[in-house]
Design a protein around this motif. Structure first.
Motif, PDB file in Angstrom:
ATOM      1  N   GLU A   1       0.744  -1.368  -0.003  1.00 18.95           N
ATOM      2  CA  GLU A   1       0.075  -0.103   0.041  1.00 18.95           C
ATOM      3  C   GLU A   1       0.768   1.260   0.021  1.00 18.95           C
ATOM      4  O   GLU A   1       2.016   1.327   0.757  1.00 18.95           O
ATOM      5  CB  GLU A   1      -0.885   0.058   1.389  1.00 18.95           C
ATOM      6  CG  GLU A   1      -2.058  -0.969   1.211  1.00 18.95           C
ATOM      7  CD  GLU A   1      -2.924  -0.762   2.710  1.00 18.95           C
ATOM      8  OE1 GLU A   1      -2.701   0.169   3.263  1.00 18.95           O
ATOM      9  OE2 GLU A   1      -4.201  -1.371   2.481  1.00 18.95           O
ATOM     10  N   TYR A   2       0.571   2.171  -0.598  1.00 21.79           N
ATOM     11  CA  TYR A   2       1.003   3.668  -0.637  1.00 21.79           C
ATOM     12  C   TYR A   2       0.884   4.148   0.879  1.00 21.79           C
ATOM     13  O   TYR A   2      -0.341   4.078   1.424  1.00 21.79           O
ATOM     14  CB  TYR A   2       0.450   4.593  -1.537  1.00 21.79           C
ATOM     15  CG  TYR A   2       0.945   5.821  -1.638  1.00 21.79           C
ATOM     16  CD1 TYR A   2       2.349   6.048  -2.090  1.00 21.79           C
ATOM     17  CD2 TYR A   2       0.297   7.048  -1.544  1.00 21.79           C
ATOM     18  CE1 TYR A   2       2.789   7.306  -2.125  1.00 21.79           C
ATOM     19  CE2 TYR A   2       0.579   8.416  -1.788  1.00 21.79           C
ATOM     20  CZ  TYR A   2       2.049   8.534  -1.908  1.00 21.79           C
ATOM     21  OH  TYR A   2       2.705   9.841  -2.038  1.00 21.79           O
ATOM     22  N   ASN A   3       1.989   4.529   1.620  1.00 17.44           N
ATOM     23  CA  ASN A   3       1.856   5.302   2.811  1.00 17.44           C
ATOM     24  C   ASN A   3       1.553   6.773   2.548  1.00 17.44           C
ATOM     25  O   ASN A   3       2.742   7.489   2.446  1.00 17.44           O
ATOM     26  CB  ASN A   3       3.028   4.993   3.488  1.00 17.44           C
ATOM     27  CG  ASN A   3       3.039   5.356   5.035  1.00 17.44           C
ATOM     28  OD1 ASN A   3       2.281   6.275   5.299  1.00 17.44           O
ATOM     29  ND2 ASN A   3       3.816   4.706   5.905  1.00 17.44           N
ATOM     30  N   LEU A   4       0.380   6.973   2.317  1.00 22.30           N
ATOM     31  CA  LEU A   4      -0.101   8.742   2.113  1.00 22.30           C
ATOM     32  C   LEU A   4       0.391   9.408   3.294  1.00 22.30           C
ATOM     33  O   LEU A   4       1.015  10.560   2.982  1.00 22.30           O
ATOM     34  CB  LEU A   4      -1.422   8.773   1.774  1.00 22.30           C
ATOM     35  CG  LEU A   4      -1.834  10.282   1.698  1.00 22.30           C
ATOM     36  CD1 LEU A   4      -1.347  10.915   0.621  1.00 22.30           C
ATOM     37  CD2 LEU A   4      -3.277  10.014   1.388  1.00 22.30           C
ATOM     38  N   GLN A   5       0.144   9.264   4.612  1.00 20.13           N
ATOM     39  CA  GLN A   5       0.640   9.832   5.716  1.00 20.13           C
ATOM     40  C   GLN A   5       2.007  10.425   5.851  1.00 20.13           C
ATOM     41  O   GLN A   5       2.394  11.315   6.025  1.00 20.13           O
ATOM     42  CB  GLN A   5       0.110   9.208   6.772  1.00 20.13           C
ATOM     43  CG  GLN A   5       0.299  10.272   8.284  1.00 20.13           C
ATOM     44  CD  GLN A   5      -0.358   9.355   9.384  1.00 20.13           C
ATOM     45  OE1 GLN A   5      -0.949   8.224   9.539  1.00 20.13           O
ATOM     46  NE2 GLN A   5      -0.097  10.149  10.840  1.00 20.13           N
ATOM     47  N   SER A   6       2.903   9.204   5.623  1.00 23.10           N
ATOM     48  CA  SER A   6       4.218   9.419   5.623  1.00 23.10           C
ATOM     49  C   SER A   6       4.662  10.430   4.610  1.00 23.10           C
ATOM     50  O   SER A   6       5.523  11.046   4.708  1.00 23.10           O
ATOM     51  CB  SER A   6       4.998   8.072   5.472  1.00 23.10           C
ATOM     52  OG  SER A   6       6.480   8.185   5.545  1.00 23.10           O
ATOM     53  N   THR A   7       4.201  10.086   3.400  1.00 22.60           N
ATOM     54  CA  THR A   7       4.785  10.855   2.198  1.00 22.60           C
ATOM     55  C   THR A   7       4.296  12.552   2.369  1.00 22.60           C
ATOM     56  O   THR A   7       5.098  13.269   2.327  1.00 22.60           O
ATOM     57  CB  THR A   7       4.393  10.282   0.856  1.00 22.60           C
ATOM     58  OG1 THR A   7       4.630   8.782   0.741  1.00 22.60           O
ATOM     59  CG2 THR A   7       4.561  10.905  -0.239  1.00 22.60           C
ATOM     60  N   ALA A   8       2.989  12.605   2.911  1.00 24.47           N
ATOM     61  CA  ALA A   8       2.604  14.024   3.092  1.00 24.47           C
ATOM     62  C   ALA A   8       3.382  14.650   4.106  1.00 24.47           C
ATOM     63  O   ALA A   8       3.707  15.971   3.917  1.00 24.47           O
ATOM     64  CB  ALA A   8       1.194  13.899   3.267  1.00 24.47           C
ATOM     65  N   GLN A   9       3.453  13.859   5.129  1.00 21.23           N
ATOM     66  CA  GLN A   9       4.415  14.576   6.409  1.00 21.23           C
ATOM     67  C   GLN A   9       5.795  14.994   5.930  1.00 21.23           C
ATOM     68  O   GLN A   9       6.197  16.056   5.943  1.00 21.23           O
ATOM     69  CB  GLN A   9       4.618  13.426   7.503  1.00 21.23           C
ATOM     70  CG  GLN A   9       5.217  14.191   8.761  1.00 21.23           C
ATOM     71  CD  GLN A   9       4.440  15.249   9.209  1.00 21.23           C
ATOM     72  OE1 GLN A   9       3.166  15.135   9.100  1.00 21.23           O
ATOM     73  NE2 GLN A   9       4.987  16.317   9.925  1.00 21.23           N
ATOM     74  N   SER A  10       6.397  14.236   5.235  1.00 23.44           N
ATOM     75  CA  SER A  10       7.569  14.332   4.441  1.00 23.44           C
ATOM     76  C   SER A  10       7.813  15.835   3.542  1.00 23.44           C
ATOM     77  O   SER A  10       8.595  16.549   3.526  1.00 23.44           O
ATOM     78  CB  SER A  10       8.292  13.302   4.075  1.00 23.44           C
ATOM     79  OG  SER A  10       7.901  13.039   2.468  1.00 23.44           O
ATOM     80  N   PHE A  11       6.574  15.615   2.879  1.00 27.32           N
ATOM     81  CA  PHE A  11       6.642  16.934   1.896  1.00 27.32           C
ATOM     82  C   PHE A  11       6.246  18.014   2.599  1.00 27.32           C
ATOM     83  O   PHE A  11       6.974  19.108   2.266  1.00 27.32           O
ATOM     84  CB  PHE A  11       5.360  16.574   1.054  1.00 27.32           C
ATOM     85  CG  PHE A  11       4.998  17.537   0.050  1.00 27.32           C
ATOM     86  CD1 PHE A  11       5.657  17.582  -1.308  1.00 27.32           C
ATOM     87  CD2 PHE A  11       4.219  18.526   0.180  1.00 27.32           C
ATOM     88  CE1 PHE A  11       5.666  18.454  -2.235  1.00 27.32           C
ATOM     89  CE2 PHE A  11       3.939  19.772  -0.748  1.00 27.32           C
ATOM     90  CZ  PHE A  11       4.695  19.571  -2.081  1.00 27.32           C
ATOM     91  N   LEU A  12       5.624  18.198   3.575  1.00 28.62           N
ATOM     92  CA  LEU A  12       5.157  19.317   4.521  1.00 28.62           C
ATOM     93  C   LEU A  12       6.798  19.804   5.229  1.00 28.62           C
ATOM     94  O   LEU A  12       6.988  20.789   5.243  1.00 28.62           O
ATOM     95  CB  LEU A  12       4.172  19.143   5.470  1.00 28.62           C
ATOM     96  CG  LEU A  12       2.900  19.010   4.968  1.00 28.62           C
ATOM     97  CD1 LEU A  12       1.813  18.677   6.129  1.00 28.62           C
ATOM     98  CD2 LEU A  12       2.213  20.316   4.218  1.00 28.62           C
ATOM     99  N   GLU A  13       7.281  18.829   5.644  1.00 32.81           N
ATOM    100  CA  GLU A  13       8.664  19.115   6.479  1.00 32.81           C
ATOM    101  C   GLU A  13       9.733  19.343   5.318  1.00 32.81           C
ATOM    102  O   GLU A  13      10.560  20.117   5.815  1.00 32.81           O
ATOM    103  CB  GLU A  13       9.183  17.976   7.195  1.00 32.81           C
ATOM    104  CG  GLU A  13       7.960  17.332   8.488  1.00 32.81           C
ATOM    105  CD  GLU A  13       8.509  16.044   8.943  1.00 32.81           C
ATOM    106  OE1 GLU A  13       9.493  15.547   8.637  1.00 32.81           O
ATOM    107  OE2 GLU A  13       8.102  15.877  10.053  1.00 32.81           O
ATOM    108  N   GLY A  14       9.567  19.198   4.253  1.00 36.52           N
ATOM    109  CA  GLY A  14      10.559  19.426   3.362  1.00 36.52           C
ATOM    110  C   GLY A  14      10.534  20.744   2.536  1.00 36.52           C
ATOM    111  O   GLY A  14      11.492  21.078   1.488  1.00 36.52           O
TER     112      GLY A  14
END
Length: 233
Positions: free
Chosen positions: A106-119
């Motif tokens: 499964e795609y981990n949307l929460q982790s990817t979105a969090q890293s995007f916001l932090e980056g």
């Protein structure tokens, strides 16, 4: 003839088109092959892929066989929900030849979105930013077995020296991923090699350990399962 379950390194290539996969060891010895048995065939033309309107993501099933034709497993990506607010995307199940579920990606949307916001970088830092795409691997009972973390992707403007910035023509990174178990042990690495002018992928999977089942079969299926999840068709 080599055994796919005992080779520490697998090469998964698409020598003809996006519908077929050829699996070999590093010396070119055949370990298996796969092909779509259900679902719309992806666009084979680079021009069609990049300039035609995107279509709704449909179900796609790839059957993977040993060189002698004995089935090994199926990679079964579900169809997209059709809900424009569903950013999670469909899962990809790995199924045994007798139809039993082995596990799923499964795609981990929460982790990817969090890293995007932090980056995200502000204007004073040149703009642009970075993120880390992530997937998760579950067994048939829904227990998480692995986190799959991709190489960091940079986009927009990046710093090349203390006071100099460069505008990227396209995002860079995301070329490989690492499989971590729940104790953060790196179990395997998958490298993706795709020329910018081609829609055909080539993967190299390296396993760090002789893994137990069902984890080994699930990671062996990763090049094809993740290829389907990251595909636009």
């Amino acid at each position: 003839m080599g055994d796919i379950h005992h080779s520490p390194v697998l090469l998964v290539d698409q020598p003809k088109d996006e519908n077929t996969y050829v699996i070999t060891d590093p010396e070119g010895g055949p370990l298996g092959h796969g092909g779509r048995v259900m679902g719309e065939q992806p666009k084979k033309s680079w021009l069609k892929r990049h300039f035609e309107e995107p279509q709704a993501l449909g179900r796609a099933v790839v059957r993977v066989d040993r060189p002698d034709g004995t089935p090994l497993f199926f990679a079964d990506r579900a169809a997209a929900s059709g809900d424009p607010t569903d950013l999670q995307g469909p899962p990809c199940a790995v199924v045994s030849p007798d139809g039993q579920l082995i596990g799923r990606f499964e795609y981990n949307l929460q982790s990817t979105a969090q890293s995007f916001l932090e980056g995200v970088r502000g204007p004073l830092a040149g703009g642009g930013g970075s993120y880390t795409e992530a997937h998760r691997l579950f067994d048939a009972n829904g227990q998480q077995l692995c986190d799959v973390l991709w190489e960091e992707v940079e986009y927009g403007t990046v710093r090349v020296s203390r006071f100099n910035y460069e505008e990227l023509e396209r995002p860079r990174g995301g070329r490989f991923c690492t499989f971590y178990d729940m104790n953060r042990t790196a179990l395997a690495r998958l490298d993706s090699h795709q020329p910018a002018w081609s829609s055909k992928d080539r993967y190299e999977l390296e396993l760090n350990y002789q893994l137990p089942e069902p984890l080994r079969t699930l990671i062996l299926a990763a090049p094809i399962a993740l290829d389907l999840l990251r595909s636009s068709e």
